[in-house]
Design an enzyme around this catalytic site. Sequence first.
Site, mmCIF file in Angstrom:
data_model
loop_
_atom_site.group_PDB
_atom_site.id
_atom_site.type_symbol
_atom_site.label_atom_id
_atom_site.label_comp_id
_atom_site.label_asym_id
_atom_site.label_seq_id
_atom_site.Cartn_x
_atom_site.Cartn_y
_atom_site.Cartn_z
ATOM 1 N N GLY A 1 -80.830 -8.018 63.331
ATOM 2 C CA GLY A 1 -80.815 -6.934 64.280
ATOM 3 C C GLY A 1 -81.530 -5.821 63.723
ATOM 4 O O GLY A 1 -82.431 -5.060 64.158
ATOM 5 N N GLY B 1 -81.931 -14.050 61.872
ATOM 6 C CA GLY B 1 -81.040 -15.109 61.298
ATOM 7 C C GLY B 1 -81.740 -16.330 61.595
ATOM 8 O O GLY B 1 -81.881 -17.190 60.482
ATOM 9 N N LYS C 1 -81.534 -14.158 72.465
ATOM 10 C CA LYS C 1 -81.212 -12.947 72.725
ATOM 11 C C LYS C 1 -82.473 -12.149 73.270
ATOM 12 O O LYS C 1 -83.034 -11.276 72.761
ATOM 13 C CB LYS C 1 -80.692 -12.432 71.584
ATOM 14 C CG LYS C 1 -79.646 -13.073 70.755
ATOM 15 C CD LYS C 1 -79.090 -12.529 69.530
ATOM 16 C CE LYS C 1 -78.095 -12.863 68.808
ATOM 17 N NZ LYS C 1 -78.057 -12.776 67.264
HETATM 18 C C1 3PG Z 1 -76.181 -9.314 60.556
HETATM 19 O O1 3PG Z 1 -75.862 -10.256 60.190
HETATM 20 O O2 3PG Z 1 -77.145 -9.172 61.108
HETATM 21 C C2 3PG Z 1 -75.662 -8.146 59.776
HETATM 22 O O3 3PG Z 1 -74.961 -8.490 58.562
HETATM 23 C C3 3PG Z 1 -75.129 -7.217 60.693
HETATM 24 O O4 3PG Z 1 -73.893 -7.709 61.215
HETATM 25 P P1 3PG Z 1 -73.196 -7.436 62.514
HETATM 26 O O5 3PG Z 1 -74.086 -7.797 63.647
HETATM 27 O O6 3PG Z 1 -71.849 -7.848 62.542
HETATM 28 O O7 3PG Z 1 -73.098 -5.541 62.443
#
Ligand code: 3PG
Length: 347
Positions: free
Chosen positions: A327, A304, A176
């Site tokens: 994020g 993640g 990303k």
């Molecule tokens: C994530 O997994 O980064 C958060 O739980 C936010 O999820 P989202 O990007 O679907 O808002």
Amino acid sequence: MRKPRSVREADVAGRHVLVRADLNVPLEEGRVADDTRIEASLPTLRYLVDQGAAEVAVCSHLGRPKGLDPAFEIAPVAGRLRELLPDERVRVLENTRFDPGETTNDPESAKRLAEGMDLYVNDAFGSAHRAHASTVGVAKLLPAYAGLLLEQELEMLGKLLGEVERPFVLVAGGAKVDDKLGVLEHLGGRADEVLVGGKMAEELRDENPLPFPVELPTDVVAAAAFAADAESRIVPYDVLPDGWLGLDVGPESRTRFGELIRGARTVFWNGPMGVFEWPRFAEGTKAVAEAVADADGYTVVGGGDSVRAIQELGLAERVSWVSTGGGASLELLEGKELPGVAAIPSA
Ligand code: 3PG
């Protein structure tokens, strides 16, 4: 950085407490595949129970459903939470995103969440960059406090925004690229070395739009196709054969990146060095994970994929902080105040 007021300041005994947690965990065949975020939400929930809350109603989103969708029901997550914290005062509300007003921060959705509740505790660091009904709207209707995980994330990630021990090495990778350039711009100038791998490195090969130099790989594992079993060979970074893809950093780059990381006193790592889900292209990410674990100073892993890599390699115990935010950790490090945090009054 502004400190939101803590749940420790709230008088919770006998109260009905709404907690926004980030229980957005991966599911496989209807079961929780990784419960890191559920575990991370336990200290706040236990604290509330121990302080004598009458009820602890936990809400979270799960995935990105468009309205009601049985595949995203919260039941498996609630089941796992019950196993970890079997207390009848704790209950888990259905996926907040089943309500279309959640993501638009509809005041009616916030009202429904607040109904019958006395206090609101936001512990969902991973969702704090979202201005939704359950992260922002409801904080306007109930006295709002920060949960223990949210506080700890702000403290541990916040250290990277203040004075740090040097050398400070920033390692960026993953796919990303656009999402990450903002963070790199904000933090990169403060780092002594910025190492870039993964797809990001390919994007920066021809032109570096950043206002500081970056260390790019010198060799890559090139593959003839985007497939786990594709034909592959090690080539210099700047002579990728036509139509081939760089799916990992090569051995020379791994050694160099590893040395720079091991010599650092502060490290922030976000994003894998290659397609680490495929064992043949996982060596670069593995080398970075091991070097981050070996480094003596303050080491933070966020995002993640890098978190998953460090967990799968069993190295999580050897880094200073593994952030539950993807994020959210990036936006925080860009220097932004996250909407979910901004909605909580100051300490
Ligand atoms: C994530 O997994 O980064 C958060 O739980 C936010 O999820 P989202 O990007 O679907 O808002």
